[in-house]
Design a protein around this motif. Structure first.
Motif, PDB file in Angstrom:
ATOM      1  N   LEU A 199       0.851  -1.173   0.000  1.00  0.00           N
ATOM      2  CA  LEU A 199       0.000   0.000   0.000  1.00  0.00           C
ATOM      3  C   LEU A 199       0.891   1.228   0.000  1.00  0.00           C
ATOM      4  N   LYS A 200       0.573   2.134  -0.863  1.00  0.00           N
ATOM      5  CA  LYS A 200       1.427   3.309  -0.981  1.00  0.00           C
ATOM      6  C   LYS A 200       0.732   4.563  -0.471  1.00  0.00           C
ATOM      7  N   PRO A 201       1.537   5.453   0.097  1.00  0.00           N
ATOM      8  CA  PRO A 201       0.973   6.734   0.506  1.00  0.00           C
ATOM      9  C   PRO A 201       0.386   7.438  -0.710  1.00  0.00           C
ATOM     10  N   THR A 202      -0.769   8.047  -0.571  1.00  0.00           N
ATOM     11  CA  THR A 202      -1.395   8.748  -1.686  1.00  0.00           C
ATOM     12  C   THR A 202      -2.396   9.763  -1.164  1.00  0.00           C
ATOM     13  N   ASP A 203      -2.869  10.626  -2.038  1.00  0.00           N
ATOM     14  CA  ASP A 203      -3.895  11.607  -1.664  1.00  0.00           C
ATOM     15  C   ASP A 203      -5.116  11.445  -2.544  1.00  0.00           C
ATOM     16  N   PHE A 204      -6.290  11.532  -1.964  1.00  0.00           N
ATOM     17  CA  PHE A 204      -7.526  11.579  -2.741  1.00  0.00           C
ATOM     18  C   PHE A 204      -8.100  12.971  -2.606  1.00  0.00           C
ATOM     19  N   LYS A 205      -8.413  13.565  -3.763  1.00  0.00           N
ATOM     20  CA  LYS A 205      -8.982  14.900  -3.715  1.00  0.00           C
ATOM     21  C   LYS A 205     -10.331  14.955  -4.411  1.00  0.00           C
ATOM     22  N   PRO A 206     -11.319  15.523  -3.750  1.00  0.00           N
ATOM     23  CA  PRO A 206     -12.619  15.730  -4.397  1.00  0.00           C
ATOM     24  C   PRO A 206     -12.419  16.726  -5.552  1.00  0.00           C
ATOM     25  N   ASN A 207     -13.175  16.572  -6.643  1.00  0.00           N
ATOM     26  CA  ASN A 207     -12.976  17.503  -7.754  1.00  0.00           C
ATOM     27  C   ASN A 207     -13.823  18.773  -7.585  1.00  0.00           C
ATOM     28  N   ARG A 208     -13.888  19.245  -6.408  1.00  0.00           N
ATOM     29  CA  ARG A 208     -14.500  20.526  -6.105  1.00  0.00           C
ATOM     30  C   ARG A 208     -13.823  21.086  -4.865  1.00  0.00           C
ATOM     31  N   LYS A 209     -14.240  22.242  -4.448  1.00  0.00           N
ATOM     32  CA  LYS A 209     -13.585  22.874  -3.315  1.00  0.00           C
ATOM     33  C   LYS A 209     -13.671  21.980  -2.068  1.00  0.00           C
ATOM     34  N   THR A 210     -12.522  21.785  -1.426  1.00  0.00           N
ATOM     35  CA  THR A 210     -12.496  20.898  -0.265  1.00  0.00           C
ATOM     36  C   THR A 210     -12.625  21.666   1.042  1.00  0.00           C
ATOM     37  N   ASN A 211     -13.074  20.965   2.046  1.00  0.00           N
ATOM     38  CA  ASN A 211     -13.190  21.543   3.385  1.00  0.00           C
ATOM     39  C   ASN A 211     -12.152  20.931   4.307  1.00  0.00           C
ATOM     40  N   GLY A 212     -10.899  21.091   3.920  1.00  0.00           N
ATOM     41  CA  GLY A 212      -9.844  20.513   4.747  1.00  0.00           C
ATOM     42  C   GLY A 212      -9.546  19.084   4.358  1.00  0.00           C
ATOM     43  N   TYR A 213      -8.937  18.348   5.257  1.00  0.00           N
ATOM     44  CA  TYR A 213      -8.550  16.983   4.921  1.00  0.00           C
ATOM     45  C   TYR A 213      -8.553  16.083   6.154  1.00  0.00           C
ATOM     46  N   VAL A 214      -8.548  14.784   5.904  1.00  0.00           N
ATOM     47  CA  VAL A 214      -8.351  13.811   6.980  1.00  0.00           C
ATOM     48  C   VAL A 214      -7.096  13.012   6.636  1.00  0.00           C
ATOM     49  N   GLU A 215      -6.444  12.502   7.640  1.00  0.00           N
ATOM     50  CA  GLU A 215      -5.245  11.703   7.423  1.00  0.00           C
ATOM     51  C   GLU A 215      -5.488  10.255   7.814  1.00  0.00           C
ATOM     52  N   LEU A 216      -5.367   9.405   6.834  1.00  0.00           N
ATOM     53  CA  LEU A 216      -5.536   7.968   7.060  1.00  0.00           C
ATOM     54  C   LEU A 216      -4.134   7.357   7.146  1.00  0.00           C
ATOM     55  N   THR A 217      -3.899   6.538   8.144  1.00  0.00           N
ATOM     56  CA  THR A 217      -2.578   5.910   8.241  1.00  0.00           C
ATOM     57  C   THR A 217      -2.548   4.642   7.387  1.00  0.00           C
ATOM     58  N   ILE A 218      -1.344   4.180   7.115  1.00  0.00           N
ATOM     59  CA  ILE A 218      -1.198   2.928   6.351  1.00  0.00           C
ATOM     60  C   ILE A 218      -1.843   1.775   7.126  1.00  0.00           C
ATOM     61  N   ASP A 219      -1.738   1.821   8.442  1.00  0.00           N
ATOM     62  CA  ASP A 219      -2.400   0.813   9.288  1.00  0.00           C
ATOM     63  C   ASP A 219      -3.893   0.778   9.017  1.00  0.00           C
ATOM     64  N   GLU A 220      -4.476   1.979   8.964  1.00  0.00           N
ATOM     65  CA  GLU A 220      -5.920   2.077   8.764  1.00  0.00           C
ATOM     66  C   GLU A 220      -6.314   1.597   7.375  1.00  0.00           C
ATOM     67  N   LEU A 221      -5.477   1.937   6.390  1.00  0.00           N
ATOM     68  CA  LEU A 221      -5.745   1.484   5.027  1.00  0.00           C
ATOM     69  C   LEU A 221      -5.684  -0.039   4.945  1.00  0.00           C
ATOM     70  N   GLU A 222      -4.670  -0.608   5.568  1.00  0.00           N
ATOM     71  CA  GLU A 222      -4.542  -2.067   5.574  1.00  0.00           C
ATOM     72  C   GLU A 222      -5.709  -2.718   6.338  1.00  0.00           C
ATOM     73  N   ALA A 223      -6.111  -2.098   7.427  1.00  0.00           N
ATOM     74  CA  ALA A 223      -7.205  -2.661   8.233  1.00  0.00           C
ATOM     75  C   ALA A 223      -8.509  -2.708   7.440  1.00  0.00           C
ATOM     76  N   ILE A 224      -8.830  -1.632   6.726  1.00  0.00           N
ATOM     77  CA  ILE A 224     -10.084  -1.658   5.962  1.00  0.00           C
ATOM     78  C   ILE A 224      -9.948  -2.535   4.716  1.00  0.00           C
ATOM     79  N   ARG A 225      -8.721  -2.676   4.218  1.00  0.00           N
ATOM     80  CA  ARG A 225      -8.541  -3.593   3.087  1.00  0.00           C
ATOM     81  C   ARG A 225      -8.870  -5.012   3.543  1.00  0.00           C
ATOM     82  N   LEU A 226      -8.333  -5.391   4.687  1.00  0.00           N
ATOM     83  CA  LEU A 226      -8.586  -6.735   5.201  1.00  0.00           C
ATOM     84  C   LEU A 226     -10.049  -6.928   5.595  1.00  0.00           C
ATOM     85  N   ALA A 227     -10.596  -5.963   6.317  1.00  0.00           N
ATOM     86  CA  ALA A 227     -11.956  -6.102   6.846  1.00  0.00           C
ATOM     87  C   ALA A 227     -13.021  -5.921   5.761  1.00  0.00           C
ATOM     88  N   ASP A 228     -12.861  -4.923   4.911  1.00  0.00           N
ATOM     89  CA  ASP A 228     -13.922  -4.564   3.973  1.00  0.00           C
ATOM     90  C   ASP A 228     -13.738  -5.142   2.566  1.00  0.00           C
TER      91      ASP A 228
END
Ligand SMILES: [Zn+2]
Length: 138
Positions: free
Chosen positions: A14-43
Motif C-alpha cells: 500500500l502506498k501513501p497517496t492523496d484523494f482529492k474531491p474535484n470541487r472545493k475541499t473543506n480541509g482533509y483527513v489523514e488515514l494511516t497505512i495501518d488504517e488502510l490495511e485494516a479496511i482492506r482486510l476487513a472490507d
C-alpha cells in the motif's frame, strides 16, 4: 516498558497517496497505512476481525479500533468533501513473510510475532519463508 505504536504490517504494498474531491475541499483527513490495511482486510478481503488482527499483528480490540477510526475518517471525507491523505510520516516495522503449507497463503507479520496461524485455513504448521521482507515499500 514502551510498546511499539506503529505496526504497519501490510500484506500488499500500500502506498501513501492523496484523494482529492474535484470541487472545493473543506480541509482533509489523514488515514494511516495501518488504517488502510485494516479496511482492506476487513472490507475488501472480508476477513473476520480476529483473523485480520492476526495478519496485522495486533489484538482484536486494537484492530477494531483501527477499522472504526478509518471508517470515521472516510465517512467524514466523503460526506463533508474533504481530501484524504494516506500514509504520512510512518516508519516500517521489521516483518517476516509466512507461508501456509496447507493452503498456500502467504502473509506478513511483525518480526517478533510468534503466535502464528494461517488467516485463511487456520492451520498452525506455518513456515517462515523470508525475514525482513520490506523491499518495494520505498
Ligand atoms: Zn492456510
Amino acid at each position: 516498558m514502551g510498546r511499539p505504536k506503529k505496526y504497519r504490517i501490510v500484506e500488499y504494498l500500500l502506498k501513501p497517496t492523496d484523494f482529492k474531491p474535484n470541487r472545493k475541499t473543506n480541509g482533509y483527513v489523514e488515514l494511516t497505512i495501518d488504517e488502510l490495511e485494516a479496511i482492506r482486510l476487513a472490507d475488501l478481503e472480508n476477513m473476520y476481525q480476529e483473523d485480520a488482527a492476526h495478519v496485522m499483528g495486533v489484538s482484536r480490540q486494537t484492530f477494531g479500533r483501527i477499522v472504526k477510526s478509518a471508517h470515521m475518517k472516510i465517512a467524514d471525507a466523503v460526506v463533508n468533501t474533504k481530501e484524504i491523505k494516506i500514509g504520512k510520516d510512518e516508519t516500517c516495522r521489521d516483518v517476516k513473510l509466512i507461508k501456509c503449507p496447507s493452503c498456500g497463503k502467504i502473509w506478513r507479520v511483525p518480526i517478533d510475532y510468534n503466535k502464528l496461524r494461517c488467516p485463511e485455513c487456520h492451520a498452525k504448521n506455518v513456515e517462515v519463508i523470508k525475514i525482513n521482507d520490506n523491499e518495494g515499500e520505498k
